[in-house]
Design an enzyme around this catalytic site. Structure first.
Site, PDB file in Angstrom:
ATOM      1  N   LYS A 270      15.027   1.234   3.289  1.00  0.00           N
ATOM      2  CA  LYS A 270      14.100   1.826   2.335  1.00  0.00           C
ATOM      3  C   LYS A 270      14.230   3.190   2.203  1.00  0.00           C
ATOM      4  CE  LYS A 270      11.787   1.503  -1.474  1.00  0.00           C
ATOM      5  NZ  LYS A 270      12.511   1.028  -2.649  1.00  0.00           N
TER       6      LYS A 270
ATOM      7  N   LYS B 115       6.722  10.874  -0.057  1.00  0.00           N
ATOM      8  CA  LYS B 115       6.506  10.241   1.166  1.00  0.00           C
ATOM      9  C   LYS B 115       7.774   9.684   1.882  1.00  0.00           C
ATOM     10  CE  LYS B 115       5.501   6.062   0.476  1.00  0.00           C
ATOM     11  NZ  LYS B 115       6.069   4.848   0.470  1.00  0.00           N
TER      12      LYS B 115
ATOM     13  N   LEU C 206       0.751  -1.171   0.006  1.00  0.00           N
ATOM     14  CA  LEU C 206       0.029  -0.168   0.028  1.00  0.00           C
ATOM     15  C   LEU C 206       0.965   1.219  -0.086  1.00  0.00           C
ATOM     16  CD1 LEU C 206      -2.642  -1.505   2.686  1.00  0.00           C
ATOM     17  CD2 LEU C 206      -2.883  -1.342   0.044  1.00  0.00           C
ATOM     18  N   PRO C 207       0.338   2.328  -0.202  1.00  0.00           N
ATOM     19  CA  PRO C 207       1.070   3.657  -0.526  1.00  0.00           C
ATOM     20  C   PRO C 207       1.806   3.943   0.910  1.00  0.00           C
ATOM     21  CG  PRO C 207      -1.057   3.928  -1.258  1.00  0.00           C
ATOM     22  CD  PRO C 207      -1.054   2.919  -0.694  1.00  0.00           C
TER      23      PRO C 207
END
Ligand code: NDP
Length: 295
Positions: free
Chosen positions: A171, A240, A65-66
């Protein structure tokens, strides 16, 4: 092995496609139901009606998911996953999430006998399609053994980063570097074009020199010089990710002015280029500011 996959976006749909045959028995769920139905009919798998319905009976549940906000939403929302997890199952979260939320989800699930691994991936849609993603995971070896076959179905280089949240941290930093490379290479090439240097010639030299990166070797030649800008990874998601890196630095009491500046610039690019643009389109912001086109 019964697997549920939630989130059939640009990346998730390609990852889930590696889980559609024996030894896996796959159920998919997607917020926009039409996409789940299309995937299910193309691959002859089951489309679930809700997150709770998807995870019932699953041994491994994959989310892509985002951000961690949406993972929390499918966990706790109406007919969410939480009440439906089978004891002994493991949530493999392939979202590029934030470490603190992943730790809190892991703690909550552990009280129900459910494991958690944060497992963001890199390599983009090309590696996802080929089943050669790099997977950086955080969690216990015991939980990882439950999900190993699933990870190996779409991953090639699979590396334990540390405890829960470590995969997310790694990440976020990787993608902060990607953002810095896109912005700095964009500025450098815009400058060279203004100075009268052909960008193809400039890249030929930079890629044989110490200024090279994946951005200069692949992204700019394939996407900027051609003016193709294919949508593979939304700029909003890179914004993000660098935001997660910036928050992590603040949480650790660190001074990271370069990351903060790149985060501000990515935020500006997102505001001007919109939610659906690709990450490499951030270069267009630099071009517009300097009245130059890199081609
Ligand atoms: P997309 O934006 O293409 O897809 C996002 C998915 O999440 C869609 O299935 C979307 O459903 C779903 N979704 C969005 N909001 C909600 C919500 N509120 N509740 C439930 N589901 C929701 O993202 P990607 O597939 O590109 O990326 C997924 C993750 O992987 C992200 O964390 C990203 O940073 C990471 N990633 C992506 C890479 C890439 O190359 N694309 C590379 C490496 C990591 P719907 O169809 O309804 O919109």
């Amino acid at each position: 092995m019964r697997v549920a996959f939630l989130g059939l976006g640009d990346l998730g749909s390609l990852m889930a496609a590696h889980l559609t045959a024996v030894p896996f028995s796959l159920t998919v769920w997607n917020r926009t139901e039409r996409k789940a139905r299309a995937f299910a009919s193309e691959h002859s798998v089951r489309a679930a009606s809700s997150p709770g319905d998807a995870v019932r009976d699953a041994e491994v549940v994959v989310t892509c998911l985002p951000s961690s906000v949406e993972v929390e939403a499918v966990l706790h929302g109406e007919d969410g996953m939480l009440e439906s997890f089978a004891r002994g199952s493991v949530l493999l979260d392939c979202t590029s999430g934030d470490p603190a939320t992943s730790r809190s989800i892991a703690a909550e699930l552990s009280t129900r006998g459910v494991g958690f691994i944060d497992a963001p991936v890199s390599g983009g849609t090309t590696a996802a399609r080929a089943g050669t993603l790099t997977v950086m995971w955080g969690g216990t070896q015991e939980d990882f053994e439950v999900v190993r076959a699933v990870v190996e179905a779409f991953g090639k280089k699979v590396v334990r980063a540390g405890p829960v949240g470590s995969g997310d941290a790694l990440k976020a930093v990787n993608n902060a570097l990607l953002a810095v490379h896109i912005l700095s290479t964009g500025e450098g090439l815009a400058m060279l074009v203004k100075a009268g240097v052909d960008p193809g010639v400039a890249l030929d030299v930079i890629n044989a020199s110490s200024g090279r990166s994946n951005t200069s070797e692949n992204l700019i030649p394939q996407r900027v010089l051609t003016r193709e800008f294919p949508r593979t990874f939304r700029l909003a998601l890179l914004d993000k990710d660098i935001g997660i890196a910036e928050s992590l630095a603040a949480e650790l009491g660190m001074e990271t002015p370069l990351i903060s500046l790149a985060a501000r610039r990515m935020h500006q690019a997102r505001a001007s280029l919109g939610e659906e643009s690709d990450h490499v389109e951030a270069v267009k912001m630099i071009e517009a500011e300097n009245d130059v086109v890199i081609r």
